[in-house]
Design a protein around this motif. Sequence first.
Motif, short mmCIF file in Angstrom:
data_model
loop_
_atom_site.label_atom_id
_atom_site.label_comp_id
_atom_site.label_asym_id
_atom_site.label_seq_id
_atom_site.Cartn_x
_atom_site.Cartn_y
_atom_site.Cartn_z
N GLY A 1 0.82 -1.20 0.00
CA GLY A 1 0.00 0.00 0.00
C GLY A 1 0.85 1.26 0.00
N SER A 2 0.31 2.31 -0.54
CA SER A 2 1.02 3.58 -0.69
C SER A 2 1.64 4.05 0.62
CB SER A 2 0.03 4.63 -1.21
OG SER A 2 0.63 5.90 -1.28
N GLY A 3 2.84 4.58 0.52
CA GLY A 3 3.53 5.09 1.70
C GLY A 3 4.39 4.04 2.37
N GLY A 4 4.14 2.76 2.07
CA GLY A 4 4.94 1.70 2.67
C GLY A 4 4.18 0.83 3.63
N GLN A 5 3.05 0.33 3.21
CA GLN A 5 2.26 -0.62 4.02
C GLN A 5 2.44 -2.00 3.38
OE1 GLN A 5 1.38 1.66 6.13
NE2 GLN A 5 1.55 3.30 4.59
#
Lengths: 365, 221
Positions: free
Chosen positions: A318-322
Motif C-alpha cells: 500500500g502507498s507510503g509503505g504498508q
Amino acid sequence: MKRLFPLMCLFFFAGCLLEDKALLPFESFQPTDINDGWEVSTPGSENIDETTLTQIFEDVHADEDLWQLRSLLVFRNGKLVAESYLKDAEDQTSQHAIWSCTKQVLAVLVGIALEQGHIKSIGDPISDYLEEVQNGNEDKAGITLENLLTMRSGINFNETDDSSQLLQKKPKNTLQYILNIPLINEPGEVFQYNSGNSHLIAASIQNAVGKPTDEWADDVLFSQIGFSNYNWLRYDNYTFGGWGISTTPRELARVAHLVMNRGAWNGTQLVDSLWIDQMISPHILDAGSFEEDTFTGSLQFGYHWWIQPELEAYFMSGSGGQYAVIVPAKSLVVVGFSEHDTDDDLELSSDQFLGIVGRIEDAAG
Amino acid sequence: MELKDQFNHGFVFRGPDLVIQFGFERQNINRIFDYSFSLGGGGKTTLDSWGFRWAINPINLSYAVNVTPASKAALFLGPALYMNYSIQNYPEMHTGHLNWMTNYSLALQILGVIPVKKKNLNIQLTTALISLVSRPETNRDPYFFSTKAADIIRNINSNLKLASSADFLRTNLSIGFNLGAKRFLAYELQYISHSGQPQFHQLSHALRYVFYFRDHGGQAK
C-alpha cells in the motif's frame, strides 16, 4: 553599528530548531499478549536465529533511511514472534490506512463471491454486474473481471491524477467517473496498475451480493477470522475497492495468514484453496523490477497480489509503505506499516521493505 | 526560516522567505500608530524534499505611547493586534494535505528609541499575550484536503482555540537603524511556538528594509 554587528551575528547563529529522532531506539521485540487471539512465541521457539533477528531490528531502528516505518512484526508458524512499534506504542491497536493493501483483501473476497455463486466466473463481462456499462459505457462491455484482476482493463485511469479526484471526492458518482474514462488499450492486452480497476471489482461484488461489499465481507470473512478492528470507506454508497481499509498490523496479518494457509483458518476452509493458488500465481510475468542497494529482484502480479520470485514470496502493498509479505516455504509473515502520506522519494519503497524481509527470511531456519 | 511541525515526524524544514509589507504609520513624539499587511512565502527543504510556505498577514496593528516623554531616549509601550495565516504544503512528505498555523493575537509591544550619534537605534519587542489559534486536527482524515479556495479559507479558520502565551508564543525582536529620513533597516528574530497538539515551531532570522514614501523623521519604524 559596528558594536552591534557581532551581537546580531550571535542572534543569527544562536537560534536553531533541533530535529527529533524519527524512530524510537530499539529496546525489545518481545510481543505482548493483548488477548486478540494471536499466540505469542519467541524466535528461538520457532527456529529463527534470535541474535540475527535482534540485529535486524536494531539496524532497522537505527536506519535513518527507514524513518517512515511505524511498525514491524514477524510471524512464524502462525505465531507472533517479534513486534516493534518504532514511533508510537499505540500503533499496536490504532487503525492505520493501508491504502492499496485493500486491493489484496478484495481479491480474496472475489474468491468467496465465486464460490458462493454471486459471481459465476471471472471470465464474465463486467456488464453482467454493472448496469452503467449497458447504459452509456458500452465501450467497456468487453472488459472481464479477469481483466480487472490482472490490471489489464485498458481503462486509462491515471493512478496519480484520477486518484486525486476521487480522494477529494470531486466526482459525485465514483463508479460513473471511472467508467467514463476512455480506453487506451484493448481489454486484456496491457498491464496498467490502477485503483479504478479495483473499484469496478468492488462495485461488481456489491451489486452481485446485494449489499455493500464491506458489510458482506464482514459476514463471510472478517468475522470468521477475527478481523474486527478496521474501517472501510465507501464512496457514494459503494465500498471503495482501490483503497479505504484502515486497520492494525496484527489485524492485517490475519488476512495474510489466511492466504498463506490457502484459504483455511483454524481448520475451516473459508476460501477455495484453488482460488488462492490462482490468486497468487503470476499472471503478469513482468510487473517491474528492483535494482537497489537494499534489494535486487523482479516483480510479478497475480490476481491483485504482488509476487516476488527471488524471495519466493507474495505480498500486499500500500502507498507510503504498508506491507504484508508472505514466505510460505518458511511459514513466515512479515508485516510493516509506515507513514501513509508520503510520496515519491520519501515513500518507504518496496525494495527497502523486501530487503528487511530477505534478512529475516535468511534468519529463519 | 525554520519550520518544525509535529506532522513532519521531527524533521525541520529550512529555507528563505520573501515577505512584502505595505502599511502606514502616524507618529509624533508621544504616540505611534502603525498598520500594515504583508504577503510572502518561500520554499523549504529537508531530506532533499521540498515544502512551501505562504504567509498572509492581513492585519498588523499597533498603538504605542511614549512613557518617558522627558527622556532623551524614548520608551514606547502599547498593545498590538495580529491576524496571521501561515500555510504550508509538503508534496512529498504529506501528499494531498495542507498544514497551517493561524493566529489572531493581542500582543504587548515595547519599543525603545535610543539616539546613537546621528541615528536612532530602535529595539522593539512584541509578544502575544492571548490568541485564538487554529491548527489541523491531529487525527485528521488521511485523504486529500479540498483545494477549493473557499474550503481552504474555512480550514485555516477551523477549530479556533483560545491560547494564552503559555500555549502559544509569538515573539518578535527587532533591532534596527534609520538610514536617513526615508529608509530603515532592521534585523528581526521571530519565534512562534504552539505547544498544544499538534505542535508547531517556527524560527526566523530576517532583514527588514523599510522605505517610507514620506520623510519619516527617523524616530521610529
